[in-house]
Each structure stands twice: as C-alpha cells, then as structure tokens.
Write a protein that holds these residues in place. Structure first.
Motif, mmCIF file in Angstrom:
data_model
loop_
_atom_site.group_PDB
_atom_site.id
_atom_site.type_symbol
_atom_site.label_atom_id
_atom_site.label_comp_id
_atom_site.label_asym_id
_atom_site.label_seq_id
_atom_site.Cartn_x
_atom_site.Cartn_y
_atom_site.Cartn_z
ATOM 1 N N LEU A 1 0.783 -1.345 0.014
ATOM 2 C CA LEU A 1 0.018 -0.043 0.241
ATOM 3 C C LEU A 1 0.773 1.327 -0.023
ATOM 4 O O LEU A 1 0.492 2.371 -0.766
ATOM 5 C CB LEU A 1 -0.834 0.112 1.092
ATOM 6 N N GLU B 1 -2.357 -1.189 -11.294
ATOM 7 C CA GLU B 1 -2.372 -1.533 -9.735
ATOM 8 C C GLU B 1 -3.571 -1.727 -9.405
ATOM 9 O O GLU B 1 -3.529 -2.489 -8.352
ATOM 10 C CB GLU B 1 -1.680 -0.121 -9.519
ATOM 11 N N THR C 1 -4.081 -5.315 -7.255
ATOM 12 C CA THR C 1 -4.268 -5.033 -5.941
ATOM 13 C C THR C 1 -5.855 -6.009 -5.524
ATOM 14 O O THR C 1 -5.944 -6.800 -4.556
ATOM 15 C CB THR C 1 -4.443 -3.764 -5.407
ATOM 16 N N LYS D 1 2.347 1.703 -3.293
ATOM 17 C CA LYS D 1 1.502 2.186 -4.350
ATOM 18 C C LYS D 1 1.290 3.817 -3.985
ATOM 19 O O LYS D 1 1.036 4.517 -4.848
ATOM 20 C CB LYS D 1 0.156 1.568 -4.352
#
Length: 183
Positions: free
Chosen positions: A76, A107, A111, A79
């Motif tokens: 996290l 992304e 995820t 990103k």
C-alpha cells in the motif's frame, strides 16, 4: 506492536503525502521559489521514501519480522508513493495521461486480484519483474520530476514492465490453482 519494517512503511506513506504536496502545491505557496528548487526538494523526499522501501523489506526478511500488517501496509505504501508521483506529474503536464492510466489500471486490478488470491489461500509473491518494475517506475518519476531528458521514455518502459509484471501475477495464480487441482 509496530516493528521497524512496518514503521518504515508508515513513514513512506507520510513521505508520499509530502512528496505530492511539494510537487503540486509548493509553487503556489512559494511563487518566488524557482521550479528547479521545488523539483530538488520533491526528489529528495521521494528518494528518502524510496530508500525506506528497500530497507523495510530487507529488514523484515533478514530479521524475520514479516507480519500480516506488513504484508498489507508495505505494498500500500509503495503504491501511494508511486501514484503520488505519477498523478502529480500528470497534473503538472510532465507525464503522459495514457501511460499513467495504464499504470493505474494495472495497480488497481492487481490489488483486487491479490484479495481474490488471498481468499483462495494463494500467495504469489512479487517476483523479479515486479522489483524491476518498481525500480523503473521510481527512476521515471525522478527523471520526470527533475524534467531530465529521457523521462518520457523511462515512463513508457515502466508502463511495459508494469503490465508485464501484472500478467506474471495472473499466470502465477493460474499455475498455483492448477497445481492444487491436480492434488
């Protein structure tokens, strides 16, 4: 309890906010500050955050401090940092919107895909392609922030590597599921 690798990931999250702020807002707050200085400040913060990315993973593995929280917060934080760069650079007109769109789509998709994999009990770790992708993304962000020659080329190389590593995640999941079905 928060261990050192998780603390570094949390610091990276705060640095991503600071990086985005410097990139997008510092020029408005300090209009007499030359753009090159804003770029330098932003890149220093970005480099500090990028260094925490290397060390949190290294420390977690070598000190055996891998946690469930770390497995969530680390990607996290990664990103958040790269997206802060890409969105800020797109806002400033320094990054191609299509390139950023393709990176964002990958992304978000991966995820979500990780959530599916976790619900199936499948763990596909980031391979070498994912690590190379991250390095190229970070280099592209630095070049685009500093407005150096070659930034746009590095961005498109990052797009290719980003999509390629995403396909490898999917293939890794499919391979794992097929192996389970054979058992």
């Amino acid at each position: 309890m928060i261990n050192l690798p998780n603390a570094l990931a949390i610091i990276r999250i705060f640095l991503s906010f600071l990086f985005f702020f410097l990139l997008v807002n510092l020029g408005e707050i300090c209009p007499n500050l030359h753009t090159s200085w804003i770029n330098y400040f932003a890149v220093v913060v970005f480099l500090l955050a990028s260094i925490t990315d290397f060390f949190d993973g290294y420390i977690a593995r070598s000190w055996n401090q891998i946690t469930k929280f770390g497995e969530i917060i680390d990607p996290l934080a990664d990103k958040m940092l790269t997206l802060a760069g890409f969105i800020g650079l797109m806002y400033l007109g320094r990054a191609n919107p299509w390139a950023i769109y393709l990176i964002l789509i990958r992304e978000f998709f991966i995820t979500g895909f990780r959530v599916i994999m976790a619900s199936d009990g499948v763990k596909v770790s980031a391979g070498m392609a994912g690590k190379v992708k991250t390095v190229f993304q970070m280099i592209a962000i630095i070049f685009l922030t500093m407005q150096w020659f070659g930034g746009a080329i590095l961005l498109w190389i990052s797009v290719f590597l980003t999509l390629y590593s995403g396909f490898l995640y999917i293939f890794g999941y499919v391979k794992e599921i097929k192996q389970r079905e054979k058992k």
